[in-house]
Design an enzyme around this catalytic site. Structure first.
Site, PDB file in Angstrom:
ATOM      1  N   ARG A   1     -30.122   3.923 -33.832  1.00  0.00           N
ATOM      2  CA  ARG A   1     -29.311   2.717 -34.115  1.00  0.00           C
ATOM      3  C   ARG A   1     -27.839   3.083 -34.322  1.00  0.00           C
ATOM      4  O   ARG A   1     -27.164   2.543 -35.199  1.00  0.00           O
ATOM      5  CB  ARG A   1     -29.817   1.983 -35.364  1.00  0.00           C
ATOM      6  CG  ARG A   1     -31.198   1.417 -35.240  1.00  0.00           C
ATOM      7  CD  ARG A   1     -31.285   0.371 -34.129  1.00  0.00           C
ATOM      8  NE  ARG A   1     -32.539  -0.356 -34.196  1.00  0.00           N
ATOM      9  CZ  ARG A   1     -33.679   0.079 -33.676  1.00  0.00           C
ATOM     10  NH1 ARG A   1     -33.714   1.215 -33.025  1.00  0.00           N
ATOM     11  NH2 ARG A   1     -34.771  -0.641 -33.778  1.00  0.00           N
TER      12      ARG A   1
ATOM     13  N   SER B   1     -33.999  -6.193 -37.906  1.00  0.00           N
ATOM     14  CA  SER B   1     -34.116  -5.289 -39.065  1.00  0.00           C
ATOM     15  C   SER B   1     -32.779  -5.239 -39.790  1.00  0.00           C
ATOM     16  O   SER B   1     -31.752  -5.016 -39.154  1.00  0.00           O
ATOM     17  CB  SER B   1     -34.460  -3.876 -38.615  1.00  0.00           C
ATOM     18  OG  SER B   1     -35.665  -3.861 -37.911  1.00  0.00           O
TER      19      SER B   1
ATOM     20  N   GLU C   1     -28.302  -1.995 -41.157  1.00  0.00           N
ATOM     21  CA  GLU C   1     -28.158  -1.827 -39.710  1.00  0.00           C
ATOM     22  C   GLU C   1     -26.998  -2.675 -39.173  1.00  0.00           C
ATOM     23  O   GLU C   1     -26.222  -2.188 -38.345  1.00  0.00           O
ATOM     24  CB  GLU C   1     -29.478  -2.223 -39.040  1.00  0.00           C
ATOM     25  CG  GLU C   1     -29.665  -1.648 -37.664  1.00  0.00           C
ATOM     26  CD  GLU C   1     -30.954  -2.109 -37.025  1.00  0.00           C
ATOM     27  OE1 GLU C   1     -32.006  -1.551 -37.349  1.00  0.00           O
ATOM     28  OE2 GLU C   1     -30.909  -3.027 -36.192  1.00  0.00           O
TER      29      GLU C   1
HETATM   30  N1  EPU Z   1     -44.505  -2.583 -43.094  1.00  0.00           N
HETATM   31  C1  EPU Z   1     -45.020  -3.032 -44.289  1.00  0.00           C
HETATM   32  N2  EPU Z   1     -44.477  -4.170 -44.832  1.00  0.00           N
HETATM   33  C2  EPU Z   1     -43.477  -4.854 -44.235  1.00  0.00           C
HETATM   34  C3  EPU Z   1     -42.950  -4.383 -43.028  1.00  0.00           C
HETATM   35  C4  EPU Z   1     -43.478  -3.219 -42.470  1.00  0.00           C
HETATM   36  O1  EPU Z   1     -45.922  -2.442 -44.855  1.00  0.00           O
HETATM   37  O2  EPU Z   1     -43.059  -5.880 -44.779  1.00  0.00           O
HETATM   38  C5  EPU Z   1     -45.092  -1.388 -42.471  1.00  0.00           C
HETATM   39  C6  EPU Z   1     -45.879  -1.803 -41.218  1.00  0.00           C
HETATM   40  O3  EPU Z   1     -47.196  -2.152 -41.523  1.00  0.00           O
HETATM   41  C7  EPU Z   1     -45.809  -0.553 -40.369  1.00  0.00           C
HETATM   42  C8  EPU Z   1     -44.484   0.035 -40.742  1.00  0.00           C
HETATM   43  O4  EPU Z   1     -44.073  -0.543 -41.973  1.00  0.00           O
HETATM   44  O5  EPU Z   1     -46.813   0.353 -40.736  1.00  0.00           O
HETATM   45  C9  EPU Z   1     -43.420  -0.169 -39.669  1.00  0.00           C
HETATM   46  O6  EPU Z   1     -43.279  -1.562 -39.392  1.00  0.00           O
HETATM   47  P1  EPU Z   1     -42.998  -2.103 -37.914  1.00  0.00           P
HETATM   48  O7  EPU Z   1     -43.969  -1.519 -36.943  1.00  0.00           O
HETATM   49  O8  EPU Z   1     -42.915  -3.585 -37.992  1.00  0.00           O
HETATM   50  O9  EPU Z   1     -41.607  -1.482 -37.507  1.00  0.00           O
HETATM   51  P2  EPU Z   1     -40.289  -1.196 -38.331  1.00  0.00           P
HETATM   52  O10 EPU Z   1     -40.172   0.272 -38.547  1.00  0.00           O
HETATM   53  O11 EPU Z   1     -40.244  -2.070 -39.541  1.00  0.00           O
HETATM   54  C10 EPU Z   1     -38.812  -0.791 -36.231  1.00  0.00           C
HETATM   55  C11 EPU Z   1     -37.467  -1.252 -35.756  1.00  0.00           C
HETATM   56  C12 EPU Z   1     -37.577  -2.640 -35.131  1.00  0.00           C
HETATM   57  C13 EPU Z   1     -38.531  -2.561 -33.968  1.00  0.00           C
HETATM   58  C14 EPU Z   1     -39.897  -2.073 -34.479  1.00  0.00           C
HETATM   59  C15 EPU Z   1     -40.863  -1.842 -33.350  1.00  0.00           C
HETATM   60  C16 EPU Z   1     -35.814  -0.216 -37.189  1.00  0.00           C
HETATM   61  C17 EPU Z   1     -34.847  -0.390 -38.304  1.00  0.00           C
HETATM   62  N3  EPU Z   1     -36.548  -1.279 -36.866  1.00  0.00           N
HETATM   63  O12 EPU Z   1     -39.186  -1.671 -37.289  1.00  0.00           O
HETATM   64  O13 EPU Z   1     -36.290  -2.974 -34.623  1.00  0.00           O
HETATM   65  O14 EPU Z   1     -38.696  -3.827 -33.341  1.00  0.00           O
HETATM   66  O15 EPU Z   1     -39.737  -0.801 -35.169  1.00  0.00           O
HETATM   67  O16 EPU Z   1     -40.454  -0.724 -32.623  1.00  0.00           O
HETATM   68  O17 EPU Z   1     -35.891   0.867 -36.605  1.00  0.00           O
HETATM   69  C18 EPU Z   1     -34.269  -4.088 -35.121  1.00  0.00           C
HETATM   70  O18 EPU Z   1     -33.716  -2.993 -35.099  1.00  0.00           O
HETATM   71  O19 EPU Z   1     -33.623  -5.152 -35.340  1.00  0.00           O
HETATM   72  C19 EPU Z   1     -35.706  -4.178 -34.946  1.00  0.00           C
HETATM   73  C20 EPU Z   1     -36.384  -5.325 -35.084  1.00  0.00           C
END
Ligand code: EPU
Length: 363
Positions: free
Chosen positions: A189, A263, A359
């Site tokens: 990012r 995010s 971000e």
């Molecule tokens: N989780 C929780 N509670 C929550 C949210 C997440 O326990 O409220 C846990 C989920 O269960 C999962 C883990 O955290 O085990 C990761 O969650 P998720 O797969 O939704 O992905 P993320 O790491 O929260 C990242 C990117 C997203 C992207 C997704 C899918 C960043 C900051 N965010 O989110 O990007 O869509 O992976 O690849 O790297 C963005 O940058 O705007 C964005 C949406």
């Protein structure tokens, strides 16, 4: 810009320099409400705004006697910005359009898009042309020009993995410079445009490189689940696109309905030792090993563990299906969003000793 300035525009020298034959006159709009121009729907007014439809508009602006030297702020689709104040700067609204195949060879297709095109439209357009490669990045809000700034990424793929080059116009000299991936210094990012080049140039065109033969990227847990659920072990690009759209729609709010910037925080990186410490206290913490020995923690999990899901401060809230996403519950101001973000940072720091980095760019 050091080594970057050696790079030349690959097109004929005058192609980017000359205004298109139908160039509209440069108009300076006054007191423009920006609520419709940022995906969080925050209220702010631009004292003066100019639409950039072609590289030459930047050069005409720089030559303008009153505005050439005015401080400038570049606004793309407003999908990664939190506006906390009115904008005294001259706001440049990037509206360079057009999408075309610029190179096709046995091992890749290169497609160019104007920075003002919607990112998702580029993903859909390349698929319509029969070129897979961007499908994991479907439905990411924002424009093509904003995509390299934060090296957008989702479901196991980042823009950097499909990037060819971009054109950027220097806001002092008016020169168009073409940068390749190494020159853009992409990180998680992150890019040169959030660092050394922040506020100094306007990205006008981006070229993506779609490798041949196409191969799906299915390593992300949510996509592995789709393979298991559907029994489709060799999906085509359109199927992966549909899966990604369905996963995003289930988890993330549509900015057209609920203001948000995706995010709100980056997933923090910690050392192996720090990660072990946290696991010892919270065995369920979601963590991923990185190639360099560090660990990436799921910021959404950390925020959720602090009890923030569904909570609000004023009109700014934490989305109830993904704690990493802050939302506008209607009528939120930028300062309410910042207050909420700080409260979240403090509680995550208090419980885990980890500082979360936002971000979006906070203005
Ligand atoms: N989780 C929780 N509670 C929550 C949210 C997440 O326990 O409220 C846990 C989920 O269960 C999962 C883990 O955290 O085990 C990761 O969650 P998720 O797969 O939704 O992905 P993320 O790491 O929260 C990242 C990117 C997203 C992207 C997704 C899918 C960043 C900051 N965010 O989110 O990007 O869509 O992976 O690849 O790297 C963005 O940058 O705007 C964005 C949406």
């Amino acid at each position: 810009m050091g080594e970057n300035s050696a790079m030349q525009d690959p097109r004929p020298a005058d192609a980017a320099a000359m205004p298109p034959p139908d160039a509209a006159p440069l108009t300076i709009e006054q007191d423009v409400p920006l609520r419709e121009h940022n995906t969080f729907g925050l209220p702010a007014t631009a004292r003066r705004l100019v639409r950039i439809r072609h590289e030459s508009d930047v050069r005409r602006l720089l030559a303008h006697p009153g505005l050439g030297r005015a401080p400038k702020f570049v606004l793309g689709g407003g999908s990664n910005v939190i506006l906390t104040r009115d904008m005294p700067e001259l706001v440049l609204k990037v509206e360079v359009r057009g999408m075309r195949v610029v190179r096709e060879s046995a091992d890749a297709v290169v497609v160019e898009a104007g920075a003002g095109e919607r990112w998702h439209d580029l993903v859909a357009h390349t698929l319509d042309l029969g070129f897979g490669g961007l499908e994991n990045l479907a439905l990411i809000p924002g424009t093509v020009g904003a995509a390299p700034v934060q090296n957008i990424g989702a479901y196991g793929l980042e823009l950097a993995d499909r990037f060819d080059s971009l054109d950027t116009v220097d806001l002092v000299t008016g020169r168009t410079v073409t940068l390749n991936a190494a020159q853009c210094r992409f990180g998680y990012r992150d890019s040169l445009f959030k660092g050394a080049l922040a506020g100094k140039s306007v990205i006008t065109r981006v070229r993506v490189r779609l490798p041949r033969p196409w191969q799906p990227v299915l390593g992300y847990l949510d996509l592995e689940r789709k393979v298991a659920e559907t029994g489709i072990t060799a999906p085509d690009a359109r199927t992966v696109f549909d899966w990604v759209c369905a996963i995003r729609r289930a988890k993330l709010p549509d900015p057209a309905q609920v203001g948000n910037v995706g995010s709100f925080f980056k997933n923090p990186l910690v050392s192996a030792e720090q990660c072990r410490d946290i696991i010892a206290r919270d065995p369920h913490v979601v963590h991923y090993p990185m190639p360099d020995g560090q660990f990436k923690l799921a910021a959404g999990w950390l925020i959720d563990a602090c009890g923030w899901k569904g909570k609000a401060i004023g009109h700014a809230g934490v989305y109830d299906r993904q704690a990493l996403v802050l939302v506008n519950r209607g009528g939120a101001t930028g300062s309410e969003v910042v207050t909420l973000a700080r409260a979240i940072q403090e509680s995550v720091y208090g419980r885990f000793g980890i500082r979360l980095d936002p971000e979006p760019v906070i203005v």
